[in-house]
Design a protein around this motif. Structure first.
Motif, PDB file in Angstrom:
ATOM      1  N   THR A  43      41.132  90.782  62.545  1.00 28.28           N
ATOM      2  CA  THR A  43      39.811  90.187  62.328  1.00 28.28           C
ATOM      3  C   THR A  43      40.010  88.677  62.231  1.00 28.28           C
ATOM      4  OG1 THR A  43      39.940  90.346  59.911  1.00 28.28           O
ATOM      5  CG2 THR A  43      38.945  92.202  61.067  1.00 28.28           C
ATOM      6  N   GLN A  44      39.053  87.941  62.748  1.00 28.15           N
ATOM      7  CA  GLN A  44      39.190  86.493  62.815  1.00 28.15           C
ATOM      8  C   GLN A  44      39.372  85.870  61.429  1.00 28.15           C
ATOM      9  OE1 GLN A  44      39.289  85.066  65.980  1.00 28.15           O
ATOM     10  NE2 GLN A  44      40.183  83.397  64.783  1.00 28.15           N
ATOM     11  N   SER A  45      38.805  86.512  60.417  1.00 27.24           N
ATOM     12  CA  SER A  45      38.906  85.978  59.056  1.00 27.24           C
ATOM     13  C   SER A  45      40.329  86.029  58.514  1.00 27.24           C
ATOM     14  CB  SER A  45      37.975  86.755  58.117  1.00 27.24           C
ATOM     15  OG  SER A  45      38.328  88.127  58.108  1.00 27.24           O
ATOM     16  N   ASN A  46      41.200  86.816  59.145  1.00 30.37           N
ATOM     17  CA  ASN A  46      42.588  86.937  58.691  1.00 30.37           C
ATOM     18  C   ASN A  46      43.531  85.986  59.431  1.00 30.37           C
ATOM     19  OD1 ASN A  46      41.909  88.883  56.860  1.00 30.37           O
ATOM     20  ND2 ASN A  46      42.482  90.610  58.165  1.00 30.37           N
ATOM     21  N   SER A  47      42.980  85.132  60.249  1.00 30.07           N
ATOM     22  CA  SER A  47      43.807  84.221  61.055  1.00 30.07           C
ATOM     23  C   SER A  47      44.689  83.325  60.177  1.00 30.07           C
ATOM     24  CB  SER A  47      42.914  83.358  61.949  1.00 30.07           C
ATOM     25  OG  SER A  47      43.682  82.371  62.612  1.00 30.07           O
ATOM     26  N   ASN A  48      44.105  82.734  59.130  1.00 34.83           N
ATOM     27  CA  ASN A  48      44.874  81.837  58.270  1.00 34.83           C
ATOM     28  C   ASN A  48      45.997  82.564  57.545  1.00 34.83           C
ATOM     29  OD1 ASN A  48      43.328  79.635  58.970  1.00 34.83           O
ATOM     30  ND2 ASN A  48      41.928  79.834  57.227  1.00 34.83           N
ATOM     31  N   LYS A  49      45.713  83.791  57.085  1.00 32.33           N
ATOM     32  CA  LYS A  49      46.738  84.578  56.398  1.00 32.33           C
ATOM     33  C   LYS A  49      47.878  84.903  57.348  1.00 32.33           C
ATOM     34  CE  LYS A  49      48.198  86.844  52.736  1.00 32.33           C
ATOM     35  NZ  LYS A  49      48.503  86.167  51.457  1.00 32.33           N
ATOM     36  N   ALA A  50      47.548  85.243  58.599  1.00 30.30           N
ATOM     37  CA  ALA A  50      48.580  85.537  59.598  1.00 30.30           C
ATOM     38  C   ALA A  50      49.455  84.306  59.831  1.00 30.30           C
ATOM     39  CB  ALA A  50      47.934  85.988  60.903  1.00 30.30           C
ATOM     40  N   GLN A  51      48.849  83.140  59.880  1.00 33.38           N
ATOM     41  CA  GLN A  51      49.613  81.913  60.076  1.00 33.38           C
ATOM     42  C   GLN A  51      50.531  81.620  58.891  1.00 33.38           C
ATOM     43  OE1 GLN A  51      47.630  78.462  61.798  1.00 33.38           O
ATOM     44  NE2 GLN A  51      45.913  79.749  62.439  1.00 33.38           N
ATOM     45  N   GLN A  52      50.068  81.940  57.675  1.00 31.42           N
ATOM     46  CA  GLN A  52      50.922  81.784  56.497  1.00 31.42           C
ATOM     47  C   GLN A  52      52.153  82.679  56.598  1.00 31.42           C
ATOM     48  OE1 GLN A  52      48.666  82.509  52.910  1.00 31.42           O
ATOM     49  NE2 GLN A  52      47.091  81.005  53.450  1.00 31.42           N
ATOM     50  N   ILE A  53      51.918  83.937  57.000  1.00 28.05           N
ATOM     51  CA  ILE A  53      53.026  84.889  57.141  1.00 28.05           C
ATOM     52  C   ILE A  53      53.996  84.409  58.214  1.00 28.05           C
ATOM     53  CG2 ILE A  53      53.635  87.250  57.811  1.00 28.05           C
ATOM     54  CD1 ILE A  53      50.874  88.089  56.640  1.00 28.05           C
ATOM     55  N   ALA A  54      53.455  83.965  59.354  1.00 30.78           N
ATOM     56  CA  ALA A  54      54.295  83.493  60.452  1.00 30.78           C
ATOM     57  C   ALA A  54      55.129  82.278  60.024  1.00 30.78           C
ATOM     58  CB  ALA A  54      53.435  83.144  61.668  1.00 30.78           C
ATOM     59  N   LYS A  55      54.521  81.403  59.261  1.00 28.56           N
ATOM     60  CA  LYS A  55      55.237  80.215  58.791  1.00 28.56           C
ATOM     61  C   LYS A  55      56.386  80.612  57.870  1.00 28.56           C
ATOM     62  CE  LYS A  55      54.646  75.813  56.374  1.00 28.56           C
ATOM     63  NZ  LYS A  55      53.711  74.917  55.668  1.00 28.56           N
ATOM     64  N   GLN A  56      56.118  81.543  56.941  1.00 28.82           N
ATOM     65  CA  GLN A  56      57.163  82.010  56.030  1.00 28.82           C
ATOM     66  C   GLN A  56      58.318  82.652  56.794  1.00 28.82           C
ATOM     67  OE1 GLN A  56      54.505  84.442  53.475  1.00 28.82           O
ATOM     68  NE2 GLN A  56      55.307  83.254  51.751  1.00 28.82           N
ATOM     69  N   LEU A  57      57.977  83.467  57.793  1.00 30.67           N
ATOM     70  CA  LEU A  57      59.008  84.129  58.594  1.00 30.67           C
ATOM     71  C   LEU A  57      59.828  83.101  59.367  1.00 30.67           C
ATOM     72  CD1 LEU A  57      57.016  87.212  59.959  1.00 30.67           C
ATOM     73  CD2 LEU A  57      58.773  87.211  58.189  1.00 30.67           C
ATOM     74  N   SER A  58      59.152  82.108  59.931  1.00 28.59           N
ATOM     75  CA  SER A  58      59.851  81.072  60.696  1.00 28.59           C
ATOM     76  C   SER A  58      60.819  80.306  59.805  1.00 28.59           C
ATOM     77  CB  SER A  58      58.837  80.105  61.324  1.00 28.59           C
ATOM     78  OG  SER A  58      57.986  80.784  62.235  1.00 28.59           O
ATOM     79  N   GLU A  59      60.386  79.969  58.602  1.00 29.24           N
ATOM     80  CA  GLU A  59      61.246  79.222  57.690  1.00 29.24           C
ATOM     81  C   GLU A  59      62.431  80.055  57.217  1.00 29.24           C
ATOM     82  OE1 GLU A  59      58.524  78.098  54.647  1.00 29.24           O
ATOM     83  OE2 GLU A  59      57.804  76.305  55.723  1.00 29.24           O
ATOM     84  N   ALA A  60      62.212  81.360  57.013  1.00 30.39           N
ATOM     85  CA  ALA A  60      63.271  82.222  56.491  1.00 30.39           C
ATOM     86  C   ALA A  60      64.287  82.618  57.553  1.00 30.39           C
ATOM     87  CB  ALA A  60      62.656  83.483  55.873  1.00 30.39           C
ATOM     88  N   THR A  61      63.846  82.766  58.807  1.00 30.57           N
ATOM     89  CA  THR A  61      64.721  83.281  59.863  1.00 30.57           C
ATOM     90  C   THR A  61      65.186  82.217  60.849  1.00 30.57           C
ATOM     91  OG1 THR A  61      62.866  83.812  61.332  1.00 30.57           O
ATOM     92  CG2 THR A  61      63.537  85.507  59.748  1.00 30.57           C
ATOM     93  N   LYS A  62      64.530  81.047  60.840  1.00 28.69           N
ATOM     94  CA  LYS A  62      64.793  79.979  61.817  1.00 28.69           C
ATOM     95  C   LYS A  62      64.454  80.431  63.243  1.00 28.69           C
ATOM     96  CE  LYS A  62      66.340  77.216  58.633  1.00 28.69           C
ATOM     97  NZ  LYS A  62      66.049  78.065  57.466  1.00 28.69           N
ATOM     98  N   VAL A  63      63.580  81.417  63.352  1.00 27.09           N
ATOM     99  CA  VAL A  63      63.065  81.885  64.650  1.00 27.09           C
ATOM    100  C   VAL A  63      61.570  81.616  64.672  1.00 27.09           C
ATOM    101  CG1 VAL A  63      62.650  83.901  66.108  1.00 27.09           C
ATOM    102  CG2 VAL A  63      64.841  83.655  64.934  1.00 27.09           C
TER     103      VAL A  63
END
Length: 357
Positions: free
Chosen positions: A286-306
């Motif tokens: 749902t479009q309203s979850n876009s920001n939350k998805a970006q938060q998760i993606a950012k956390q994953l990127s920082e933790a995995t360097k991918v």
């Protein structure tokens, strides 16, 4: 003379009446005493009956307890026998697999043998009193946790993996699988506490990981008590992988689980499906979850360097009611995929929204 006789008769009549009254009074007293006696006898009989019933109930309860203890002992012996038989059978199968391995050079057969042996090893672990340890090690832990665990004779603990985590926390949580006795996890927590590792929580795995190894595993980790992490319990995340780097995948699992999300990890795809993302992606529905998805993606990127992107999913395999609180992670670790995963620098660790999948 007549007066004397009359007086005598009068006295006799009075005496007769008096005797009748006395007789009646005596009969009443006698009946009262008899009634009291029979009533007392009834009360005593009732008390004796209650005592007998209570005694009988206690004897029945004692017998039931002995029966329960006997059933538990028989069940334990049966389980022990089943375990020993399963371990014995598993060893026999492994010997036969080794014979097959020695007798062929066929790559496909050898691959199948290796796959079967992996499953046999899992069954053997299930059947023995062996507990696997997955330890997310912190620098501040030192070598205390490993020393404590290696000093335990029963159950037999083995380190499945030790993953180094670079932060300034100490481990504080133990999770245990379905086939691990709660007593083992609690005793381990007590030993660690006595050695300066403050374990504050001992609990069964909260995430449906979907892997067999979870059932026989104790996981030692740090778990945040931040309000934000507690709120994440309302969200569900599914993790799908294709040709993953196992260390990166474990970091993804750890980060998502540590942050309080309800995580389900699915077996790796053996072939890349047409709907599977070409790059590591967090899908939202749902479009309203876009920001939350970006938060998760950012956390994953920082933790995995991918680099993890985000995308609005089409909802394949997601029910309407789950779309409001569901994210799906596609971790594509194949370096030969159409859009390669790339290692990123700290300055580049920003998720970006991509086209729909």
């Amino acid at each position: 003379m007549d007066k004397i006789e009359e007086r005598i008769k009068e006295i006799e009549e009075r005496n007769k009446k008096s005797n009748k009254i006395n007789l009646l009074v005596g009969l009443v007293i006698l009946l009262g005493l008899a009634s009291f006696y029979f009533y007392s006898a009834h009360i005593q009989a009732e008390k004796n009956r209650q005592i007998a019933n209570t005694k009988q109930e206690l004897e029945i309860k004692a017998l039931e307890k002995k029966n329960e203890e006997l059933r538990a002992l028989i069940a334990e012996q049966q389980v022990d026998s089943i375990q020993k038989y399963a371990v014995y059978s598993a060893n026999e199968v492994k010997e036969q697999l080794n014979e097959i391995r020695k007798s062929t050079t066929n790559t496909q057969i050898l691959k199948s043998v290796d796959s079967i042996e992996t499953r046999v090893n899992i069954i053997k672990k299930f059947a023995s009193d062996t507990v696997a340890i997955r330890y997310y090690k912190r620098k501040l832990d030192g070598d205390v946790v490993e020393k404590v665990i290696r000093g335990i004779e029963s159950p037999h603990y083995i380190f499945d993996s030790v993953i180094n985590v670079a932060d300034r926390n100490k481990v504080n949580t133990i999770y245990y699988g379905d086939l691990v006795k709660k007593q083992y996890a609690e005793e381990l927590a007590l030993r660690l506490k006595k050695n300066g590792i403050n374990i504050v929580s001992v609990k069964p795995f909260k995430s449906k990981k979907g892997y067999d190894w979870k059932k026989i595993t104790v996981q030692i980790e740090f778990e945040s008590t931040k309000v934000e992490d507690v709120k994440n319990n309302d969200w569900q995340i599914r993790l799908y992988s294709y040709k993953p780097d196992e260390r990166i995948k474990k970091r993804i699992e750890y980060l998502i689980g540590k942050s309080g999300f309800k995580l389900t990890v699915f077996p790796d795809w053996e072939e890349k499906m047409s709907f599977f993302s070409n790059k590591p992606t967090v899908l939202y529905y749902t479009q309203s979850n876009s920001n939350k998805a970006q938060q998760i993606a950012k956390q994953l990127s920082e933790a995995t360097k991918v680099n993890f992107s985000t995308a609005l999913g089409t909802g394949y395999g997601v029910s309407e009611k789950d779309k409001n609180n569901m994210f799906i992670i596609h971790y594509n670790g194949d370096p030969n995929s159409d859009s390669r995963s790339r290692i990123i620098t700290k300055q580049q660790q920003q998720p970006r929204t991509t086209k729909k999948y």
